[in-house]
Design a protein around this motif. Structure first.
Motif, PDB file in Angstrom:
ATOM      1  N   THR A 269       0.830  -1.221   0.000  1.00  0.00           N
ATOM      2  CA  THR A 269       0.000   0.000   0.000  1.00  0.00           C
ATOM      3  C   THR A 269       0.854   1.257   0.000  1.00  0.00           C
ATOM      4  O   THR A 269       0.511   2.248  -0.641  1.00  0.00           O
ATOM      5  CB  THR A 269      -0.921   0.039   1.241  1.00  0.00           C
ATOM      6  N   GLU A 270       1.982   1.213   0.718  1.00  0.00           N
ATOM      7  CA  GLU A 270       2.810   2.428   0.793  1.00  0.00           C
ATOM      8  C   GLU A 270       3.416   2.752  -0.576  1.00  0.00           C
ATOM      9  O   GLU A 270       3.633   3.918  -0.908  1.00  0.00           O
ATOM     10  CB  GLU A 270       3.890   2.300   1.886  1.00  0.00           C
ATOM     11  N   GLU A 273       0.498   4.295  -2.585  1.00  0.00           N
ATOM     12  CA  GLU A 273       0.280   5.682  -2.146  1.00  0.00           C
ATOM     13  C   GLU A 273       1.317   6.614  -2.791  1.00  0.00           C
ATOM     14  O   GLU A 273       0.984   7.680  -3.318  1.00  0.00           O
ATOM     15  CB  GLU A 273       0.383   5.764  -0.620  1.00  0.00           C
ATOM     16  N   GLN A 277       0.654   9.519  -5.670  1.00  0.00           N
ATOM     17  CA  GLN A 277       1.081  10.894  -5.378  1.00  0.00           C
ATOM     18  C   GLN A 277       2.030  11.415  -6.464  1.00  0.00           C
ATOM     19  O   GLN A 277       1.909  12.537  -6.943  1.00  0.00           O
ATOM     20  CB  GLN A 277       1.780  10.909  -4.007  1.00  0.00           C
ATOM     21  N   TYR A 353      -6.021   6.885  -1.419  1.00  0.00           N
ATOM     22  CA  TYR A 353      -4.770   7.540  -1.840  1.00  0.00           C
ATOM     23  C   TYR A 353      -4.889   8.195  -3.208  1.00  0.00           C
ATOM     24  O   TYR A 353      -3.905   8.698  -3.729  1.00  0.00           O
ATOM     25  CB  TYR A 353      -3.624   6.522  -1.843  1.00  0.00           C
TER      26      TYR A 353
END
Ligand SMILES: Nc1ncnc2c1ncn2[C@@H]1O[C@H](COP(=O)(O)OP(=O)(O)OP(=O)(O)O)[C@@H](O)[C@H]1O
Ligand SMILES: [Mg+2]
Length: 354
Positions: A269-270, A273, A277, A353
């Protein structure tokens, strides 16, 4: 076929300097790439285009010419935009005696490529570069690019072709691949997820790169920042969701595309994200509301599509994707179908996100 000496290509493609030597660059999965050095001139990246993969190499070059001309107008920083070097006769390429097509780019020095997305920072940097590429292409003049690989992301069309291969079963492998075939058919609605939005005109057709993996971004060796998008062979009209989805597909899981241990196929998930971005930051607010709503699903659809293509090739007897072991395409298919399911199960969270 023996490789035509890059020296002769360098003589035709370089306007200045005396050619001194050429050395191979990169892993060269598709094209043959060389660094050509000159006395009295900057080095060039020379590529012999793979005519087996690209049925219309002149169409490919026409697209690349338009894209790099526009990049040159829009982005004065030569390290941030790939620059095509025209041949002495003014054309975008040179054909050797064997009919092979060669082209040259300015070499962006002091850069490196990464083959895997180690973590969020790299995902951010590469995504920002791809987002910036799409932004720079958003006002490409002269109408749509040529569709050099027709139907490349036509997922419903791919599904039809897959069904035909299942019926035909020309390699006699369908019975043993029943579980995977059923997995494709039971998720057939996924093929419509982006296609229906495109048909309804809800999402715009833009200029897409169509090979948005991390090793098609040059990173600045000193700062580690993503600099320049390369490998423009597949630039075509398409949805930004294809490019975003393909980057999600290749970046979000720590496992390689043919991982046999499916428990390693996961959604970081990071990383998602960071890449969402990065894409937003690079593309300067051009993502529409309708596109944004589909961002969490894009990776799922592209992974599903590729899973189906791998499985089709397995059923056809491994004719398109080169295999390195028995059932390699079947394993690749399993891996992509698992990834698609993993993304699907996390989409509500991923939407936070986007
Ligand atoms: N303009 C450039 N400046 C510096 N290095 C470059 C440039 N263009 C290409 N390279 C180097 O050459 C390698 C291969 O380039 P490219 O991705 O265009 O070829 P490819 O055959 O499509 O490769 P692959 O199939 O591995 O993606 C890159 O990974 C990079 O190391
Ligand atoms: Mg490449």
């Amino acid at each position: 076929m023996s490789l035509h000496p890059p020296g002769e290509a360098a003589e035709h493609l370089a306007l200045h300097g005396r050619f001194t030597r050429a050395s191979r660059m990169g892993a060269g999965h598709i094209n043959d790439t060389f660094l050509a050095e000159f006395e009295g001139a900057e080095p060039l990246v020379l590529q012999r285009v793979n005519s087996a993969v690209f049925p219309d190499p002149e169409g490919v070059m026409a697209n690349i010419e338009r894209v790099t001309d526009h990049l040159a107008r829009r982005c004065p920083d030569e390290r941030r935009a790939l620059r095509l070097v025209r041949a002495k006769d003014g054309r975008a390429f040179w054909r050797d005696a064997a009919g092979e097509l060669w082209r040259a780019y300015r070499c962006v020095e002091g850069t490196l490529v990464k083959d895997v997305v180690g973590g969020p920072w790299e995902a951010y940097e590469a995504a920002r570069a791809f987002g910036a590429f799409q932004y720079l292409m958003s006002d490409l003049p002269g109408g749509p690019l040529e569709e050099t690989l027709p139907g490349f992301h036509d997922t419903p069309g791919r599904l039809k072709a897959f069904e035909a291969s299942v019926r035909e079963d020309r390699a006699g492998r369908a019975a043993a691949a029943k579980a995977e075939i059923d997995a494709v058919f039971s998720r057939r609605a996924w093929a419509e997820r982006l296609a229906a939005a495109a048909r309804a005109g809800l999402v715009p057709v833009r200029v897409t790169h169509n090979d948005t993996k991390i090793n098609n971004v040059l990173f600045d060796a000193a700062s580690g920042k993503g600099l320049c998008v390369i490998d423009l062979d597949t630039v075509m009209p398409g949805l930004m969701l294809y490019d975003f989805g393909d980057f999600v597909r290749t970046a979000v899981s720590p496992a390689p595309e043919d991982e046999a241990d499916l428990s390693r196929v996961q959604v970081r998930t990071e990383v998602f994200e960071a890449l969402a971005q990065g894409w937003r930051d690079g593309s300067g607010g051009m993502i529409s509301e309708e596109e944004r709503a589909l961002l969490p699903s894009a990776g799922r659809v592209i992974a599903y599509e590729l899973g189906m293509r791998f499985l089709k090739d397995h059923l056809d007897g491994d004719r398109y994707f080169r295999v390195h072991r028995p059932n390699h395409n079947l394993e690749r298919a399993r891996c992509q179908l698992r990834l698609a399911s993993e993304i699907f199960s996390r989409e509500a969270e991923l939407a936070l996100y986007c």
